[in-house]
Every structure is written in C-alpha cells, then in structure tokens.
Design a protein around this motif. Structure first.
Motif, PDB file in Angstrom:
ATOM      1  N   PRO A   1      47.825  49.561  37.203  1.00 17.54           N
ATOM      2  CA  PRO A   1      48.369  48.089  37.071  1.00 17.54           C
ATOM      3  C   PRO A   1      48.382  47.566  38.474  1.00 17.54           C
ATOM      4  CG  PRO A   1      49.855  49.364  36.299  1.00 17.54           C
ATOM      5  CD  PRO A   1      48.988  50.301  36.361  1.00 17.54           C
ATOM      6  N   GLN A   2      48.906  48.538  39.494  1.00 14.83           N
ATOM      7  CA  GLN A   2      49.165  47.665  40.569  1.00 14.83           C
ATOM      8  C   GLN A   2      48.114  48.155  41.679  1.00 14.83           C
ATOM      9  OE1 GLN A   2      52.103  46.034  40.875  1.00 14.83           O
ATOM     10  NE2 GLN A   2      52.233  46.826  38.749  1.00 14.83           N
ATOM     11  N   ASP A   3      46.978  48.398  41.316  1.00 18.28           N
ATOM     12  CA  ASP A   3      45.846  49.027  42.354  1.00 18.28           C
ATOM     13  C   ASP A   3      45.051  47.643  42.520  1.00 18.28           C
ATOM     14  OD1 ASP A   3      43.430  49.583  43.595  1.00 18.28           O
ATOM     15  OD2 ASP A   3      43.851  51.769  42.909  1.00 18.28           O
ATOM     16  N   MET A   4      45.313  47.132  43.935  1.00 17.94           N
ATOM     17  CA  MET A   4      44.343  45.852  44.259  1.00 17.94           C
ATOM     18  C   MET A   4      43.090  46.212  44.202  1.00 17.94           C
ATOM     19  SD  MET A   4      46.564  43.529  46.845  1.00 17.94           S
ATOM     20  CE  MET A   4      46.353  44.850  48.255  1.00 17.94           C
ATOM     21  N   THR A   5      42.450  47.135  44.329  1.00 17.60           N
ATOM     22  CA  THR A   5      41.136  47.426  44.422  1.00 17.60           C
ATOM     23  C   THR A   5      40.586  47.146  42.935  1.00 17.60           C
ATOM     24  OG1 THR A   5      41.340  48.732  46.265  1.00 17.60           O
ATOM     25  CG2 THR A   5      39.030  49.100  45.049  1.00 17.60           C
ATOM     26  N   VAL A   6      41.148  47.935  41.979  1.00 14.37           N
ATOM     27  CA  VAL A   6      40.681  47.931  40.595  1.00 14.37           C
ATOM     28  C   VAL A   6      40.809  46.332  40.258  1.00 14.37           C
ATOM     29  CG1 VAL A   6      41.297  48.504  38.374  1.00 14.37           C
ATOM     30  CG2 VAL A   6      41.477  50.047  40.147  1.00 14.37           C
ATOM     31  N   LYS A   7      41.886  45.771  40.645  1.00 12.51           N
ATOM     32  CA  LYS A   7      42.333  44.264  40.116  1.00 12.51           C
ATOM     33  C   LYS A   7      40.846  43.431  40.559  1.00 12.51           C
ATOM     34  CE  LYS A   7      47.080  43.903  40.022  1.00 12.51           C
ATOM     35  NZ  LYS A   7      48.386  43.459  40.562  1.00 12.51           N
ATOM     36  N   LEU A   8      40.635  43.633  42.122  1.00 14.09           N
ATOM     37  CA  LEU A   8      39.646  42.930  42.382  1.00 14.09           C
ATOM     38  C   LEU A   8      38.104  43.205  41.817  1.00 14.09           C
ATOM     39  CD1 LEU A   8      38.507  41.066  44.724  1.00 14.09           C
ATOM     40  CD2 LEU A   8      37.923  43.202  46.197  1.00 14.09           C
ATOM     41  N   VAL A   9      37.969  44.470  41.498  1.00 18.77           N
ATOM     42  CA  VAL A   9      36.628  44.919  40.695  1.00 18.77           C
ATOM     43  C   VAL A   9      36.761  44.107  39.096  1.00 18.77           C
ATOM     44  CG1 VAL A   9      35.739  46.707  39.023  1.00 18.77           C
ATOM     45  CG2 VAL A   9      36.534  47.270  41.406  1.00 18.77           C
ATOM     46  N   VAL A  10      37.717  44.186  38.627  1.00 16.75           N
ATOM     47  CA  VAL A  10      38.054  43.443  37.109  1.00 16.75           C
ATOM     48  C   VAL A  10      37.745  41.888  37.686  1.00 16.75           C
ATOM     49  CG1 VAL A  10      39.387  42.537  35.377  1.00 16.75           C
ATOM     50  CG2 VAL A  10      39.461  44.941  36.193  1.00 16.75           C
ATOM     51  N   ALA A  11      38.358  41.287  38.681  1.00 17.18           N
ATOM     52  CA  ALA A  11      38.238  39.880  39.026  1.00 17.18           C
ATOM     53  C   ALA A  11      36.918  39.508  39.224  1.00 17.18           C
ATOM     54  CB  ALA A  11      38.938  39.511  40.143  1.00 17.18           C
ATOM     55  N   GLU A  12      36.093  40.301  40.081  1.00 17.38           N
ATOM     56  CA  GLU A  12      34.696  40.123  40.281  1.00 17.38           C
ATOM     57  C   GLU A  12      33.726  40.397  38.985  1.00 17.38           C
ATOM     58  OE1 GLU A  12      32.225  40.131  43.346  1.00 17.38           O
ATOM     59  OE2 GLU A  12      33.650  38.692  43.186  1.00 17.38           O
TER      60      GLU A  12
ATOM     61  N   ALA B   1      38.980  39.071  48.089  1.00 15.04           N
ATOM     62  CA  ALA B   1      39.465  38.309  47.068  1.00 15.04           C
ATOM     63  C   ALA B   1      39.308  36.879  47.558  1.00 15.04           C
ATOM     64  CB  ALA B   1      41.203  38.545  47.139  1.00 15.04           C
ATOM     65  N   MET B   2      39.331  36.632  48.571  1.00 15.06           N
ATOM     66  CA  MET B   2      39.121  35.113  49.076  1.00 15.06           C
ATOM     67  C   MET B   2      37.660  34.720  49.141  1.00 15.06           C
ATOM     68  SD  MET B   2      41.190  35.180  52.878  1.00 15.06           S
ATOM     69  CE  MET B   2      40.806  33.441  53.331  1.00 15.06           C
ATOM     70  N   MET B   3      36.781  35.740  49.257  1.00 13.65           N
ATOM     71  CA  MET B   3      35.382  35.489  48.997  1.00 13.65           C
ATOM     72  C   MET B   3      34.946  35.341  47.285  1.00 13.65           C
ATOM     73  SD  MET B   3      32.985  35.009  51.160  1.00 13.65           S
ATOM     74  CE  MET B   3      31.418  35.485  50.253  1.00 13.65           C
ATOM     75  N   CYS B   4      35.625  36.284  46.483  1.00 12.21           N
ATOM     76  CA  CYS B   4      35.683  36.259  45.493  1.00 12.21           C
ATOM     77  C   CYS B   4      36.017  34.828  44.535  1.00 12.21           C
ATOM     78  CB  CYS B   4      36.341  37.203  44.401  1.00 12.21           C
ATOM     79  SG  CYS B   4      36.159  37.314  42.518  1.00 12.21           S
TER      80      CYS B   4
ATOM     81  N   ASN C   1      45.163  35.779  42.006  1.00 10.53           N
ATOM     82  CA  ASN C   1      46.803  35.331  42.473  1.00 10.53           C
ATOM     83  C   ASN C   1      47.479  36.359  42.527  1.00 10.53           C
ATOM     84  OD1 ASN C   1      46.464  32.413  42.476  1.00 10.53           O
ATOM     85  ND2 ASN C   1      46.873  32.297  40.325  1.00 10.53           N
ATOM     86  N   GLU C   2      47.517  37.559  41.831  1.00  8.72           N
ATOM     87  CA  GLU C   2      48.143  38.531  41.891  1.00  8.72           C
ATOM     88  C   GLU C   2      48.059  39.333  43.241  1.00  8.72           C
ATOM     89  OE1 GLU C   2      47.915  41.310  38.726  1.00  8.72           O
ATOM     90  OE2 GLU C   2      48.462  39.470  37.098  1.00  8.72           O
ATOM     91  N   ILE C   3      46.685  39.460  43.659  1.00 10.15           N
ATOM     92  CA  ILE C   3      46.195  40.154  45.127  1.00 10.15           C
ATOM     93  C   ILE C   3      46.903  39.377  46.173  1.00 10.15           C
ATOM     94  CG2 ILE C   3      44.505  40.735  46.401  1.00 10.15           C
ATOM     95  CD1 ILE C   3      42.691  41.307  43.818  1.00 10.15           C
ATOM     96  N   PHE C   4      46.786  37.900  46.087  1.00  6.52           N
ATOM     97  CA  PHE C   4      47.201  37.028  47.171  1.00  6.52           C
ATOM     98  C   PHE C   4      48.774  36.987  47.233  1.00  6.52           C
ATOM     99  CE2 PHE C   4      43.007  34.693  46.360  1.00  6.52           C
ATOM    100  CZ  PHE C   4      42.390  35.305  47.306  1.00  6.52           C
ATOM    101  N   ARG C   5      49.475  37.492  46.210  1.00  7.97           N
ATOM    102  CA  ARG C   5      51.078  37.693  46.496  1.00  7.97           C
ATOM    103  C   ARG C   5      51.325  38.693  47.296  1.00  7.97           C
ATOM    104  NH1 ARG C   5      51.223  35.354  41.081  1.00  7.97           N
ATOM    105  NH2 ARG C   5      51.015  37.139  39.977  1.00  7.97           N
ATOM    106  N   ILE C   6      50.372  39.814  47.302  1.00  8.51           N
ATOM    107  CA  ILE C   6      50.527  40.803  48.298  1.00  8.51           C
ATOM    108  C   ILE C   6      49.883  40.960  49.522  1.00  8.51           C
ATOM    109  CG2 ILE C   6      50.097  43.386  48.223  1.00  8.51           C
ATOM    110  CD1 ILE C   6      50.242  43.437  45.192  1.00  8.51           C
ATOM    111  N   ASP C   7      48.793  40.164  49.544  1.00 12.06           N
ATOM    112  CA  ASP C   7      47.975  39.956  50.547  1.00 12.06           C
ATOM    113  C   ASP C   7      47.264  38.646  50.763  1.00 12.06           C
ATOM    114  OD1 ASP C   7      46.113  40.413  52.807  1.00 12.06           O
ATOM    115  OD2 ASP C   7      45.226  42.046  52.468  1.00 12.06           O
TER     116      ASP C   7
END
Length: 241
Positions: free
Chosen positions: A64-75, A109-112, A97-103
C-alpha cells in the motif's frame, strides 16, 4: 532461496509484467480518441484491462505504500477512463495525490496526471499545460516526446494556436511518423480554424459494458451514482470547422 528473496523476485516479475502491459495499453487506449478499431478489439481490450486492473489492485493492497505500484494502478485507471470506466479518472487522481504528497515533482506521476487532464474537461487544460511545462523544464534536454504533444493539445484547447504549433513541431521532430499530429499542425499553420468539440463520456451510455464503476475490490460493478463522478462526463478533441 529465502522467503524474503522469493517475495522480492515475485514482486519484480509482477512489475516487469505491468511495464510490458502498460506499453501495450498506451498504444491502444493511451490517448483520446483511442486507437480502438473495432467492437471486437474493444471487447478484448476491455477484458484484458479489467483483468490487469484487478491484479494491479491486489498488488497495491499487498504494497500500500509503494509509489511505483500506485503509479501502475493510476496509469491503468487513467486509460480506463478512455475506455469509459466511470470514476476511473477520479480514482487515478486520488492515487496521484498520494504520490505527490511524498514527491511533489514525481515526473511519471506528473505525466500521468497531465495526460489525463488533457483528455478531460476544458477547465483542466490550464493545469495540464502547467504540468506538461514543468515536465519539460525538469527533463530538458531529454524531454519525452509525449510532453511536447500533450502541451500542444493543452494549448490548442485554450485557443493558443501559435504555441500549439511550436510544441507540435518539437514533438514531430521526435515522432515524425505521427500522421494525425502532422495533419493538425499543417492545417493550423495554413490558417484553418477549429475548436474544441466535446463528446459525451461512454459512462453515461445505456450500453451494459460501459455502465460499470470501480468497486473497492478492483472489479467493475453497475453504478447508480455515475452522475456524482468527480470529473465532468465529457472528453475534448480538436475538430476543424
């Protein structure tokens, strides 16, 4: 092999799989309008997308905290919006939003988000322009071609024709075989007029395949609250008069 090593290997294999699948999806449903050429292809891509989205959602529950996995799901969700999956864009934005709160400047994520916003409502075009511009700023001199293309459309939908041509020219230097963008650029340069046209989102269709929403388990289920989606149910595209 220890259990931890086996789990890490399994994770890496799953991520490699999704890397390949996202390349496939981007070719077909990565933009709006999509490159779907037949009803049969749409049924196939919808089935594949649903299966992969379910697996990606399961992987996110495990990490649940893995940003790479979050990005895959977001894409996947971003492209699911182009398939007409209701609430897909809303769910993608929440993950981003969850990714941007960290980075704050997570490039992928910006491109997505920028790519999603430029395929949504006209009101989001300034945000898409800002995001694409920031990606270009941060990646120069190795700018991804898609950033120039996206910025071109974000400008075009705001009536900034001259700037759109500039960005399309930069894109075409990197992707000269893109006939659609080449034609648009040539017609704009020739002085032809056009305007944004907005298409009803398939999520409001009576077609059963298009009247699905995302459940917490990652599966598609009928929705009676589609009108409450966070984003307005229209998609823009440029049309010449």
């Amino acid at each position: 092999m220890t259990e931890q090593t086996a789990q890490q290997l399994q994770y890496e294999q799953k991520m490699a799989y999704f890397d390949e699948r996202l390349v496939l999806y981007r070719q077909v449903i990565g933009g709006w309008p999509t490159n779907i050429s037949s009803e049969e292809q749409e049924r196939e891509i919808r089935f594949l997308w649903q299966t992969d989205y379910s697996h990606a959602s399961s992987l996110l529950r495990d990490h649940p905290q893995d940003m790479t996995v979050k990005l895959v799901v977001a894409e996947l969700l971003r492209m699911g919006h182009n398939l007409g999956i209701p609430n897909a864009a809303q769910h993608a934005d929440m993950l981003l939003n969850e990714i941007f709160r960290i980075d704050e400047y997570h490039l992928q994520a910006m491109m997505c988000r920028a790519t999603m916003y430029v395929s949504l409502h006209h009101d989001l075009m300034p945000d898409a322009e800002r995001l694409f511009s920031k990606v270009i700023e941060l990646t120069t001199p190795y700018v991804p071609a898609e950033a120039y293309q996206g910025l071109g459309f974000a400008c075009l939908h705001q009536g900034k024709t001259g700037e759109a041509i500039v960005q399309f020219d930069k894109y075409l230097k990197l992707v000269p075989a893109d006939g659609k963008v080449k034609e648009i650029t040539e017609r704009l340069r020739a002085g032809e007029k056009g305007s944004s046209r907005f298409y009803p989102d398939p999520q409001l269709s009576t077609d059963t395949a298009a009247t699905e929403t995302l459940s917490a388990s990652g599966t598609a289920t009928p929705s009676s609250q589609q009108e409450e989606a966070a984003f307005k149910p229209i998609k823009p595209w440029w049309k010449f008069w």
